[in-house]
Enzyme design. Structure first.
Site, PDB file in Angstrom:
ATOM      1  N   LYS A 173       0.833  -1.207   0.000  1.00  0.00           N
ATOM      2  CA  LYS A 173       0.000   0.000   0.000  1.00  0.00           C
ATOM      3  C   LYS A 173       0.867   1.256   0.000  1.00  0.00           C
ATOM      4  CE  LYS A 173      -2.106   2.889   2.822  1.00  0.00           C
ATOM      5  NZ  LYS A 173      -2.095   4.015   1.881  1.00  0.00           N
ATOM      6  N   GLU A 248       9.476   2.204  10.882  1.00  0.00           N
ATOM      7  CA  GLU A 248      10.462   3.280  10.695  1.00  0.00           C
ATOM      8  C   GLU A 248       9.684   4.579  10.775  1.00  0.00           C
ATOM      9  OE1 GLU A 248      12.374   6.109   9.725  1.00  0.00           O
ATOM     10  OE2 GLU A 248      12.492   5.438   7.639  1.00  0.00           O
ATOM     11  N   CYS A 282      12.978  11.660   6.613  1.00  0.00           N
ATOM     12  CA  CYS A 282      13.005  11.325   8.037  1.00  0.00           C
ATOM     13  C   CYS A 282      14.385  11.570   8.624  1.00  0.00           C
ATOM     14  CB  CYS A 282      12.571   9.885   8.251  1.00  0.00           C
ATOM     15  SG  CYS A 282      13.489   8.707   7.257  1.00  0.00           S
ATOM     16  N   GLU A 384       8.399  16.642  15.630  1.00  0.00           N
ATOM     17  CA  GLU A 384       8.821  16.571  14.231  1.00  0.00           C
ATOM     18  C   GLU A 384       7.944  17.485  13.374  1.00  0.00           C
ATOM     19  OE1 GLU A 384      10.108  13.075  11.207  1.00  0.00           O
ATOM     20  OE2 GLU A 384       8.010  13.012  11.807  1.00  0.00           O
TER      21      GLU A 384
HETATM   22  O1  TXE Z   1       1.896   9.975   7.442  1.00  0.00           O
HETATM   23  P1  TXE Z   1       1.216   8.613   7.795  1.00  0.00           P
HETATM   24  P2  TXE Z   1       1.235  11.380   7.126  1.00  0.00           P
HETATM   25  C1  TXE Z   1       5.709  12.003   9.562  1.00  0.00           C
HETATM   26  C2  TXE Z   1       5.825  13.487   9.361  1.00  0.00           C
HETATM   27  C3  TXE Z   1       4.482  13.852   8.842  1.00  0.00           C
HETATM   28  C4  TXE Z   1       3.628  12.939   9.660  1.00  0.00           C
HETATM   29  C5  TXE Z   1       2.263  12.663   9.104  1.00  0.00           C
HETATM   30  O2  TXE Z   1       6.036  14.119  10.594  1.00  0.00           O
HETATM   31  O3  TXE Z   1       4.167  15.182   9.071  1.00  0.00           O
HETATM   32  O4  TXE Z   1       4.342  11.733   9.702  1.00  0.00           O
HETATM   33  O5  TXE Z   1       2.336  12.328   7.743  1.00  0.00           O
HETATM   34  C6  TXE Z   1      -0.694   4.939   5.944  1.00  0.00           C
HETATM   35  N1  TXE Z   1      -3.243   2.078   9.340  1.00  0.00           N
HETATM   36  N2  TXE Z   1       6.235  11.227   8.447  1.00  0.00           N
HETATM   37  O6  TXE Z   1      -0.017  11.584   7.894  1.00  0.00           O
HETATM   38  O7  TXE Z   1      -0.213   8.798   8.156  1.00  0.00           O
HETATM   39  C7  TXE Z   1      -0.852   6.054   4.951  1.00  0.00           C
HETATM   40  O8  TXE Z   1      -1.942   5.799   4.101  1.00  0.00           O
HETATM   41  C8  TXE Z   1      -2.397   1.695   8.367  1.00  0.00           C
HETATM   42  C9  TXE Z   1       7.501  10.635   8.662  1.00  0.00           C
HETATM   43  O9  TXE Z   1       1.157  11.510   5.690  1.00  0.00           O
HETATM   44  O10 TXE Z   1       2.092   7.980   8.784  1.00  0.00           O
HETATM   45  C10 TXE Z   1       0.505   6.031   4.268  1.00  0.00           C
HETATM   46  O11 TXE Z   1       0.558   4.981   3.309  1.00  0.00           O
HETATM   47  N3  TXE Z   1      -1.804   2.571   7.544  1.00  0.00           N
HETATM   48  C11 TXE Z   1       7.939   9.784   7.584  1.00  0.00           C
HETATM   49  C12 TXE Z   1       1.450   5.702   5.423  1.00  0.00           C
HETATM   50  O12 TXE Z   1       0.629   5.123   6.425  1.00  0.00           O
HETATM   51  C13 TXE Z   1      -2.056   3.878   7.717  1.00  0.00           C
HETATM   52  C14 TXE Z   1       7.336   9.798   6.287  1.00  0.00           C
HETATM   53  C15 TXE Z   1       2.184   6.907   6.008  1.00  0.00           C
HETATM   54  O13 TXE Z   1       1.250   7.870   6.376  1.00  0.00           O
HETATM   55  C16 TXE Z   1      -2.926   4.332   8.724  1.00  0.00           C
HETATM   56  C17 TXE Z   1       6.045  10.416   6.217  1.00  0.00           C
HETATM   57  C18 TXE Z   1      -3.533   3.364   9.565  1.00  0.00           C
HETATM   58  N4  TXE Z   1      -4.342   3.696  10.555  1.00  0.00           N
HETATM   59  C19 TXE Z   1       5.554  11.117   7.289  1.00  0.00           C
HETATM   60  N5  TXE Z   1      -2.982   5.683   8.667  1.00  0.00           N
HETATM   61  C20 TXE Z   1       9.189   9.030   7.689  1.00  0.00           C
HETATM   62  N6  TXE Z   1       9.468   8.382   8.809  1.00  0.00           N
HETATM   63  O14 TXE Z   1       9.935   8.972   6.729  1.00  0.00           O
HETATM   64  C21 TXE Z   1      -2.177   6.069   7.661  1.00  0.00           C
HETATM   65  N7  TXE Z   1      -1.620   4.978   7.081  1.00  0.00           N
END
Ligand code: TXE
Length: 480
Positions: A173, A248, A282, A384
């Site tokens: 996904k 991660e 990240c 963050e």
């Molecule tokens: O990420 P999400 P978001 C951090 C960064 C950012 C914050 C939110 O601070 O501002 O996260 O970003 C899926 N069950 N990073 O909201 O929600 C979602 O569809 C299963 C750090 O965009 O974590 C996507 O495919 N899956 C970072 C993935 O999770 C779920 C990179 C990431 O989205 C879900 C990005 C659920 N309940 C954001 N909810 C890094 N570590 O590199 C969402 N997803």
């Protein structure tokens, strides 16, 4: 007309069972450009059933043959690498040079690197007086990978490749915010030779398809990269079925600059660590710790270097800083800039949305931004932001620098700039993070363990660690 993206299930591009789609926009223009399947549990059931059917034959396929398909997929992407790079920049807002030289380059490297892995090297033998034992690493079954939007194809392939190489069938996904290059990859899977059901790509939102993946009883492991709150929700959901998870998550990474560092190299390294990919990596550094004796000189040089970053249309050659990924994310970043002011910070550079005239006038551009005069314990130095933000923090000595560096709930990465090899080694050992760079930033060897401590995650990725994650270990013992 917006492009309509499809799921890939059982070897075929497939519309979502519900027929529902949502729009995604191009961050540089703010205009919708693709329709994304709003997949749900019904799509997941189809994909899992296909993966279960495919698993016995895929598991029995020699690892070398599985690897050859990954390498073939890498070749097919390479033939279209410019189209992939353009798509990544449209979808994400990142400048083309990054899509070409980092995202698509690394996606191809991920597939090749795991495709040539030696799985037998994971096994061990134990010889004792009366018994001899050996271990076997075997695939888990149906596993899932959930990837984010900041490095879309890079992180998607970073997880997909080891999962497949290890012999699993995958429900993948990608982020609903950046689905395009995963869709383009799915269009190549049949040509690469993957049997139907081995790879299934489902598009959709975290709250629907993401939750359904976590709850599905036949998905045995999840590898996730994304935000810490989402990682926590997946961890809690997965615990109910004792699913394996690799997480991660976020970071609040420090860069430490000592007075004995090579000054120009440190300035260049710090600017790259703060602002690359609009600060949406990240591994980016939002806290810049500078030894007090060079603080003013370093501040002046860093602000000057950051001021020279070219902000503009990501699709125009020469752009160094594009749009942030979405309106919501831009607003989140700007709200943190307001918070920094409320917390008493002094703005040294940027601090606002940038209007880029022409095609991009409604795009989500945020200026590279630098603050100072904010205590290490302020919210802005603890949470963050994931945008183009650097907060400068002076320190008196090594002990204080380490205390500040370790003083957040996160522990993903850190950089240390110093002219002393002994100090570099000492400080690297003292910092609580999964990765430390000495006199550089984000130098990645794909074979090395990768991941974070504390709220930055659980487990490690990278060549051997990822293959270990995606396998079950079995010990076989016989009497001599
Ligand atoms: O990420 P999400 P978001 C951090 C960064 C950012 C914050 C939110 O601070 O501002 O996260 O970003 C899926 N069950 N990073 O909201 O929600 C979602 O569809 C299963 C750090 O965009 O974590 C996507 O495919 N899956 C970072 C993935 O999770 C779920 C990179 C990431 O989205 C879900 C990005 C659920 N309940 C954001 N909810 C890094 N570590 O590199 C969402 N997803």
């Amino acid at each position: 007309m917006p492009v309509t993206i499809q799921n890939f299930i059982d070897g075929a591009l497939t519309a979502p069972q519900s027929g529902a789609y949502f729009d995604t926009d191009e961050p540089a223009t703010g205009k919708p450009y693709a329709r994304v399947p709003d997949s749900d549990a019904a799509d997941l059931d189809l994909a899992v059933a296909a993966a279960q059917r495919a698993f016995p034959a895929w598991k029995a396929t020699p690892a070398k043959e599985r690897g050859a398909l990954l390498i073939k997929l890498a070749e097919l992407i390479e033939q279209k690498k410019e189209a992939f790079a353009q798509a990544e920049s449209v979808d994400n807002g990142k400048p083309l040079y990054l899509s070409r030289d980092v995202d698509i380059f690394r996606a191809i490297a991920n597939l090749r690197n795991f495709g040539s892995a030696d799985l037998d090297a994971l096994n061990q033998t134990f010889e004792k007086d009366t018994s001899s034992s050996y271990t076997l690493r075997q695939p888990i079954g149906v596993v899932s990978i959930i990837s984010p939007w900041n490095l879309p194809l890079l992180l998607f392939t970073w997880k997909l490749a080891p999962a497949l190489m290890a012999g699993n069938c995958v429900i993948a996904k990608p982020s609903e915010i950046t689905p395009m290059t995963a869709y383009m990859l799915s269009e190549l899977l049949n040509e690469a030779g993957f049997p139907p059901g081995v790879v299934n790509v489902l598009h959709g939102k975290g709250a629907s398809i993401g939750n359904a993946i976590t709850a599905h009883p036949h998905i045995k492991a999840i590898s996730f990269t994304g935000g810490t709150p989402t990682g926590l929700a997946i961890y809690q959901g997965a615990a109910k079925q004792l699913k394996k998870v690799s997480l991660e998550l976020g970071g609040k990474n420090p860069t430490l600059v000592f007075a004995d560092a090579d000054f120009d190299k440190a300035v260049a390294g710090v600017v790259a660590s703060a602002f690359t990919n609009q600060g949406q990596v990240c591994l980016c550094s939002e806290r810049i710790l500078i030894e007090a004796s060079i603080y003013e000189k370093f501040k002046t040089a860093m602000v000057e270097k950051a001021r020279q970053i070219t902000i503009g249309d990501p699709l125009v050659e020469g752009t160094q800083h594009g749009a942030t990924v979405s309106k919501a994310h831009m607003e989140k970043i700007l709200s943190y800039f307001d918070l920094a002011v409320e917390e008493g910070g002094t703005l040294l550079l940027g601090g606002k949305r940038r209007i880029v005239e022409g095609r991009c006038k409604d795009g989500y551009f945020v200026e590279p931004t630098i603050f100072e005069n904010l205590a290490p314990t302020c919210r802005i130095n603890q949470e963050e932001v994931f945008g183009p933000l650097a907060v400068l923090i002076p320190f008196a000595d090594e002990a204080e620098a380490i205390a500040i560096a370790n003083g957040t709930p996160f522990g993903l990465s850190a950089s240390v700039f110093t002219g002393s090899a002994e100090r570099g080694t000492r400080v690297a050992a003292a910092i609580d993070s999964g990765i430390v760079w000495i006199n550089c930033w984000n130098v990645r060897d794909l074979d090395t363990p990768f991941g974070g401590m504390k709220h930055s995650g659980i487990g490690r990725e990278g060549k051997q660690r990822a293959l270990e994650f995606f396998t079950e270990e079995k010990t076989v013992t016989k009497l001599k």
